[in-house]
Design a protein around this motif. Structure first.
Motif, PDB file in Angstrom:
ATOM      1  N   LEU A 553     -15.465  36.361  94.235  1.00  0.00           N
ATOM      2  CA  LEU A 553     -15.879  35.910  95.559  1.00  0.00           C
ATOM      3  C   LEU A 553     -16.957  34.836  95.495  1.00  0.00           C
ATOM      4  CD1 LEU A 553     -15.059  36.587  98.449  1.00  0.00           C
ATOM      5  CD2 LEU A 553     -16.950  38.212  98.543  1.00  0.00           C
ATOM      6  N   ALA A 554     -17.767  34.849  94.437  1.00  0.00           N
ATOM      7  CA  ALA A 554     -18.844  33.858  94.318  1.00  0.00           C
ATOM      8  C   ALA A 554     -18.298  32.442  94.198  1.00  0.00           C
ATOM      9  CB  ALA A 554     -19.722  34.183  93.110  1.00  0.00           C
ATOM     10  N   ALA A 555     -17.033  32.308  93.737  1.00  0.00           N
ATOM     11  CA  ALA A 555     -16.445  30.981  93.569  1.00  0.00           C
ATOM     12  C   ALA A 555     -15.658  30.527  94.789  1.00  0.00           C
ATOM     13  CB  ALA A 555     -15.532  30.970  92.338  1.00  0.00           C
ATOM     14  N   VAL A 556     -15.445  31.427  95.750  1.00  0.00           N
ATOM     15  CA  VAL A 556     -14.622  31.102  96.922  1.00  0.00           C
ATOM     16  C   VAL A 556     -15.458  30.342  97.949  1.00  0.00           C
ATOM     17  CG1 VAL A 556     -13.251  32.036  98.815  1.00  0.00           C
ATOM     18  CG2 VAL A 556     -13.115  33.077  96.541  1.00  0.00           C
ATOM     19  N   GLU A 557     -14.966  29.171  98.367  1.00  0.00           N
ATOM     20  CA  GLU A 557     -15.671  28.387  99.381  1.00  0.00           C
ATOM     21  C   GLU A 557     -15.099  28.622 100.771  1.00  0.00           C
ATOM     22  OE1 GLU A 557     -16.129  24.259  98.566  1.00  0.00           O
ATOM     23  OE2 GLU A 557     -17.862  24.653  97.257  1.00  0.00           O
ATOM     24  N   GLU A 558     -13.781  28.577 100.900  1.00  0.00           N
ATOM     25  CA  GLU A 558     -13.157  28.798 102.202  1.00  0.00           C
ATOM     26  C   GLU A 558     -11.674  29.078 102.013  1.00  0.00           C
ATOM     27  OE1 GLU A 558     -12.764  25.125 104.602  1.00  0.00           O
ATOM     28  OE2 GLU A 558     -13.902  24.176 102.973  1.00  0.00           O
ATOM     29  N   CYS A 559     -11.050  29.553 103.100  1.00  0.00           N
ATOM     30  CA  CYS A 559      -9.620  29.859 103.088  1.00  0.00           C
ATOM     31  C   CYS A 559      -8.931  29.089 104.223  1.00  0.00           C
ATOM     32  CB  CYS A 559      -9.377  31.362 103.260  1.00  0.00           C
ATOM     33  SG  CYS A 559     -10.119  32.366 101.947  1.00  0.00           S
ATOM     34  N   LEU A 560      -7.778  28.491 103.917  1.00  0.00           N
ATOM     35  CA  LEU A 560      -7.022  27.703 104.887  1.00  0.00           C
ATOM     36  C   LEU A 560      -5.590  28.225 104.945  1.00  0.00           C
ATOM     37  CD1 LEU A 560      -8.081  24.179 103.581  1.00  0.00           C
ATOM     38  CD2 LEU A 560      -9.211  25.469 105.396  1.00  0.00           C
ATOM     39  N   GLU A 561      -4.908  27.880 106.024  1.00  0.00           N
ATOM     40  CA  GLU A 561      -3.497  28.242 106.136  1.00  0.00           C
ATOM     41  C   GLU A 561      -2.641  27.040 105.760  1.00  0.00           C
ATOM     42  OE1 GLU A 561      -0.599  29.247 109.778  1.00  0.00           O
ATOM     43  OE2 GLU A 561      -2.097  30.818 109.376  1.00  0.00           O
ATOM     44  N   LEU A 562      -1.613  27.270 104.969  1.00  0.00           N
ATOM     45  CA  LEU A 562      -0.681  26.223 104.559  1.00  0.00           C
ATOM     46  C   LEU A 562       0.668  26.518 105.222  1.00  0.00           C
ATOM     47  CD1 LEU A 562      -0.074  23.737 102.755  1.00  0.00           C
ATOM     48  CD2 LEU A 562       0.651  25.364 100.981  1.00  0.00           C
ATOM     49  N   SER A 563       0.967  25.738 106.240  1.00  0.00           N
ATOM     50  CA  SER A 563       2.224  25.963 106.955  1.00  0.00           C
ATOM     51  C   SER A 563       3.408  25.502 106.110  1.00  0.00           C
ATOM     52  CB  SER A 563       2.212  25.202 108.285  1.00  0.00           C
ATOM     53  OG  SER A 563       2.174  23.805 108.044  1.00  0.00           O
ATOM     54  N   LEU A 564       4.588  25.902 106.514  1.00  0.00           N
ATOM     55  CA  LEU A 564       5.795  25.530 105.785  1.00  0.00           C
ATOM     56  C   LEU A 564       5.982  24.021 105.799  1.00  0.00           C
ATOM     57  CD1 LEU A 564       8.307  26.455 104.251  1.00  0.00           C
ATOM     58  CD2 LEU A 564       9.475  26.694 106.451  1.00  0.00           C
ATOM     59  N   GLU A 565       5.692  23.362 106.967  1.00  0.00           N
ATOM     60  CA  GLU A 565       5.847  21.910 107.061  1.00  0.00           C
ATOM     61  C   GLU A 565       4.892  21.191 106.095  1.00  0.00           C
ATOM     62  OE1 GLU A 565       5.299  23.941 109.541  1.00  0.00           O
ATOM     63  OE2 GLU A 565       7.288  23.979 110.536  1.00  0.00           O
ATOM     64  N   GLU A 566       3.622  21.656 106.050  1.00  0.00           N
ATOM     65  CA  GLU A 566       2.654  21.028 105.148  1.00  0.00           C
ATOM     66  C   GLU A 566       3.027  21.270 103.692  1.00  0.00           C
ATOM     67  OE1 GLU A 566      -0.868  22.914 106.569  1.00  0.00           O
ATOM     68  OE2 GLU A 566      -1.465  21.176 107.758  1.00  0.00           O
ATOM     69  N   TYR A 601       3.936  31.873 105.973  1.00  0.00           N
ATOM     70  CA  TYR A 601       2.594  31.338 106.243  1.00  0.00           C
ATOM     71  C   TYR A 601       1.709  31.612 105.019  1.00  0.00           C
ATOM     72  CZ  TYR A 601       4.364  31.090 110.980  1.00  0.00           C
ATOM     73  OH  TYR A 601       5.123  30.807 112.081  1.00  0.00           O
ATOM     74  N   GLN A 602       1.735  30.656 104.095  1.00  0.00           N
ATOM     75  CA  GLN A 602       0.921  30.798 102.893  1.00  0.00           C
ATOM     76  C   GLN A 602      -0.538  30.434 103.194  1.00  0.00           C
ATOM     77  OE1 GLN A 602       3.180  29.401  99.178  1.00  0.00           O
ATOM     78  NE2 GLN A 602       4.151  28.225 100.817  1.00  0.00           N
ATOM     79  N   LYS A 603      -1.409  30.819 102.270  1.00  0.00           N
ATOM     80  CA  LYS A 603      -2.843  30.555 102.418  1.00  0.00           C
ATOM     81  C   LYS A 603      -3.327  29.760 101.212  1.00  0.00           C
ATOM     82  CE  LYS A 603      -3.019  33.255 106.073  1.00  0.00           C
ATOM     83  NZ  LYS A 603      -1.571  33.633 106.079  1.00  0.00           N
ATOM     84  N   ILE A 604      -4.333  28.932 101.445  1.00  0.00           N
ATOM     85  CA  ILE A 604      -4.998  28.199 100.365  1.00  0.00           C
ATOM     86  C   ILE A 604      -6.427  28.726 100.244  1.00  0.00           C
ATOM     87  CG2 ILE A 604      -5.791  25.972  99.513  1.00  0.00           C
ATOM     88  CD1 ILE A 604      -3.563  24.632 100.976  1.00  0.00           C
ATOM     89  N   VAL A 605      -6.756  29.235  99.085  1.00  0.00           N
ATOM     90  CA  VAL A 605      -8.120  29.680  98.798  1.00  0.00           C
ATOM     91  C   VAL A 605      -8.799  28.573  97.999  1.00  0.00           C
ATOM     92  CG1 VAL A 605      -9.563  31.437  97.725  1.00  0.00           C
ATOM     93  CG2 VAL A 605      -7.374  32.087  98.757  1.00  0.00           C
ATOM     94  N   VAL A 606      -9.808  27.941  98.576  1.00  0.00           N
ATOM     95  CA  VAL A 606     -10.517  26.846  97.920  1.00  0.00           C
ATOM     96  C   VAL A 606     -11.640  27.436  97.072  1.00  0.00           C
ATOM     97  CG1 VAL A 606     -11.807  24.705  98.218  1.00  0.00           C
ATOM     98  CG2 VAL A 606      -9.984  25.299  99.833  1.00  0.00           C
ATOM     99  N   ILE A 607     -11.574  27.173  95.771  1.00  0.00           N
ATOM    100  CA  ILE A 607     -12.605  27.655  94.856  1.00  0.00           C
ATOM    101  C   ILE A 607     -13.348  26.464  94.282  1.00  0.00           C
ATOM    102  CG2 ILE A 607     -11.317  29.747  94.269  1.00  0.00           C
ATOM    103  CD1 ILE A 607     -10.479  28.374  91.674  1.00  0.00           C
ATOM    104  N   ALA A 608     -14.564  26.705  93.800  1.00  0.00           N
ATOM    105  CA  ALA A 608     -15.390  25.615  93.255  1.00  0.00           C
ATOM    106  C   ALA A 608     -16.220  26.146  92.112  1.00  0.00           C
ATOM    107  CB  ALA A 608     -16.294  25.029  94.337  1.00  0.00           C
ATOM    108  N   THR A 609     -16.418  25.287  91.114  1.00  0.00           N
ATOM    109  CA  THR A 609     -17.326  25.584  90.006  1.00  0.00           C
ATOM    110  C   THR A 609     -17.749  24.270  89.386  1.00  0.00           C
ATOM    111  OG1 THR A 609     -17.598  26.704  87.880  1.00  0.00           O
ATOM    112  CG2 THR A 609     -15.405  25.888  88.381  1.00  0.00           C
ATOM    113  N   GLY A 610     -19.046  24.149  89.094  1.00  0.00           N
ATOM    114  CA  GLY A 610     -19.563  22.931  88.475  1.00  0.00           C
ATOM    115  C   GLY A 610     -19.350  21.684  89.303  1.00  0.00           C
ATOM    116  N   GLY A 611     -19.315  21.805  90.631  1.00  0.00           N
ATOM    117  CA  GLY A 611     -19.131  20.640  91.486  1.00  0.00           C
ATOM    118  C   GLY A 611     -17.682  20.242  91.685  1.00  0.00           C
TER     119      GLY A 611
END
Length: 677
Positions: A553-566, A601-611
């Motif tokens: 969880l410490a690496a998770v920045e935000e969660c987005l929805e990825l539609s079928l069209e996208e 309806y898939q989801k995108i979990v944005v993670i970050a480390t070291g910038g």
């Protein structure tokens, strides 16, 4: 019978004793006249010598004896405490650590011989100086016990505390030291030995008496018993004068009428008495305060009570609303106790970060001598606690950072004075807890980092394009790239560019990250953000196909929805635009070859480390999950993208994603897309 390896226990205690003595030496380097620090160093060596001989580390005891003799000369005023002596003794401490690991010292005998030669040179100079003293000065140095009383010898009788053997005191070592002082006419007092059927072999029932020459001072005799003198019976009598007893609690022991020890051959040698050495490997240990163990016992006691309630309930049968209510109550109680036991166990593994910071005082001392710079080390937040495993793995990265600060960051005294700074450079180590993380800061007041040199080196190495726009943070992070160095020449300390990338990999391996700021002419600040423990983490539980995975969880920045069209539109690019910035994403379903169709309806979990940021496409976000990390089997440890596994509440297994590996995959994927387009 205890299963603890006594040799392993000795090595642990010897390491702590060496650490404490080394700290006293470093303090002594700033206050060479401190009698208290000189005595502390002497006592530390005295204890190490005795303990080493007791456990069969004869090479360690013999080497330490010479170092102890040197500091005994310092205590007596024969030689002064100098910076050269402190530096030489610190080198001797390093050799002692080698002898703790290697009993016979065969692997570093040449080093020991060189150190002893240098120590003997110091003592030789001291003896030459002592020979020039006048009679009056000699009498003053020896003291009234020898010069005023006019006695011919000392008569010493002593009896050790009854629990001396169980506390680790070896009478043979004390007798050897008295013999080295010139002891003769040694006799044993057997009057207190009980009948055989009442004899307790763990108790010391013997007493001893012997004569010592007048050239030995009372202080030297007392020093032999320095660690037991408060609890023993000891009488030191100047023959021909009134006896003076020190620390006595009974009558003086008879001497010549008792059984004499005619020669040392009747005494069983210490090495033979010990028997064959134990060769079991040393295991790691952590010192735990007793109150924390008491708290753990309280929790276990409550758990036993709840288990008894549960057993009684199941034996009577669970039926009706009352039974369900009782079962729910027990379930809640077990959950509470499990949480408290978890927290208590995590605390048991915690150690103050002072144990880590203390190592770097010696490092800075040696770096200052090697670079010819004046460096002052400041520490703050030493009471902050961190997991012992994390603390051990942080040592090497911080060493690299300190070496770079001392070599590249801090200027020479002449340059600092020319820049209007104090002649001594300042290096500051601090630690503080922030939520579930520990922030460790390495700060110096040196010249700072030149952005122009970093950019020029990065462009020359092909890390960035000429003129590429980078934020200040992104530019500074380039120094952590493999092979990156702005040093104009290679030295023993740095310049090859093989240190900072190791720092980054190690910190990321601890699920931490590095922040850096630097102001030209004023210095740099590097902050390490490290989780408190590696055993339990907060994670985000997700589903990909039919499998479940945990993202720290410490690496998770935000969660987005990825539609079928996208999803269809991004085929071939795998990039999303997030607040005016393109972020690559990985379809975990394809990466793990699940063989399943994606959810609508898939989801995108944005993670970050070291910038760096990467999106992970998952089918479902289940929710937060407190994860107990289990290591991977030997067959699966080499598989990238996974750092461990955990067992879920339903008994299933979820793999823990390695954020660093996934970000690296995302970066390489982005580079391939750029090259293709």
């Amino acid at each position: 019978m205890s299963g603890q390896d006594p040799i392993a226990a000795f090595r642990v205690e010897a390491g702590e004793l060496l650490d404490a003595t080394e700290q006293a030496l470093l303090d002594l380097s700033h206050d060479l006249e401190s009698r208290a620090l000189i005595d502390t160093v002497f006592r530390g060596m005295h204890t190490l010598k005795g303990s080493g001989a007791m456990f069969g580390f004869d090479a360690l005891a013999a080497f330490t004896h010479h170092c102890e003799t040197t500091f005994d000369s310092v205590r007596k005023g024969l030689i002064p405490a100098t910076a050269e002596l402190v530096a030489l003794t610190l080198a001797a401490m390093d050799h002692m650590r080698t002898l703790v690991d290697d009993r016979d010292g065969s692997s570093a005998s040449a080093v020991g011989e060189d150190l002893l030669a240098r120590l003997h040179a110091l003592l030789g100079n001291a003896h030459a100086s002592a020979a020039t003293l006048s009679d009056g000065e000699e009498a003053s140095r020896v003291g009234p016990a020898a010069s005023c009383l006019g006695h011919q010898s000392w008569h010493v009788t002593f009896r050790l505390p009854s629990d001396a053997l169980t506390n680790g005191t070896n009478p043979l070592i004390l007798l050897d030291e008295l013999r080295d002082l010139g002891g003769t006419n040694l006799a044993v007092d057997l009057s207190a030995v009980p009948p055989l059927d009442e004899l307790d072999p763990t108790q010391c029932h013997l007493g001893w008496a012997l004569d010592l020459p007048a050239s030995v001072t009372r202080e030297e005799i007392e020093d032999v018993f320095i660690f037991v003198i408060d609890d023993m019976e000891l009488s030191i009598e100047a023959i021909g004068n009134q006896a003076e007893a020190v620390g006595t609690s009974g009558d003086a022991l008879p001497a010549s009428e008792d059984l004499p020890i005619k020669n040392s051959s009747q005494v069983v040698p210490v090495a033979e008495a010990r028997g064959s050495p134990l060769s079991r490997p040393a295991s790691e240990s952590v010192r735990v305060p007793a109150d924390r163990l008491d708290l753990l016992m309280d929790r276990v006691g409550e758990l036993v009570i709840v288990q008894s309630r549960l057993a009684q309930l199941t034996s009577n049968g669970v039926s009706g609303p009352a039974g369900e209510l009782a079962l729910r109550s027990i379930s809640e109680e077990v959950e509470r106790l499990a949480n408290e036991l978890r927290d208590t166990m995590m605390v048991l593994r915690m150690v103050p970060i002072a144990s880590l910071f203390g190592r770097f005082r010696r490092l800075v001392h040696d770096l200052a001598r090697e670079t010819g710079k004046s460096i002052e080390l400041e520490t703050d937040g030493e009471s902050t606690e961190i997991d012992k495993t994390v603390s051990e793995r942080l040592a090497d990265p911080i060493v690299h950072l300190i070496r770079n600060s001392c070599d590249h960051g801090l200027e020479t005294e002449e340059d600092r004075i020319a820049a209007g700074k104090s002649p001594s450079g300042r290096l500051r180590l601090s630690a503080q807890q922030a939520g579930g993380e520990v922030l460790i800061t390495i700060e110096d007041d040196g010249r700072g980092i030149s952005r122009e040199r970093v950019r020029a080196k990065a462009e020359a190495n092909g890390l960035i394009q000429p003129g590429q726009v980078l934020s200040d943070s992104e530019l500074l992070q380039l120094i952590f790239q493999p092979g990156f160095s702005t040093a104009s020449q290679i030295t023993n300390l740095s310049g090859r560019g093989v240190g900072m990338d190791v720092v980054k990999r190690t910190i990321e391996g601890l699920r931490g990250n590095i922040d850096m700021t630097s102001e030209p002419g004023k210095g740099s600040v590097i902050t390490l953000r490290i989780p408190l423990t590696l055993a339990i983490i907060d994670g985000l539980l997700v589903r990909v196909g039919n499998g479940k995975y945990v993202i720290p969880l410490a690496a998770v920045e935000e969660c987005l929805e990825l539609s079928l069209e996208e999803d269809i539109r991004s085929r071939g690019r795998s990039m999303i635009q997030l607040r005016e910035r393109l972020v690559p994403f990985l379809r975990l379903r394809e990466l793990f070859a699940t063989g399943t169709r994606p959810d609508p309806y898939q989801k995108i979990v944005v993670i970050a480390t070291g910038g760096e940021r990467v999106g992970l496409v998952v089918d479902q976000i289940i929710g937060s999950h407190q994860t107990v990390i289990k290591s991977m089997s030997s067959l699966h440890r080499s598989i990238p993208s996974f750092s461990g596994a955990t067992i879920l509440g339903d008994g299933g297994v979820a793999l823990i994603l390695d954020v660093v590996q996934l970000v690296a995959l995302g970066q390489s994927h982005e580079e391939r897309l750029r090259a293709a387009g």
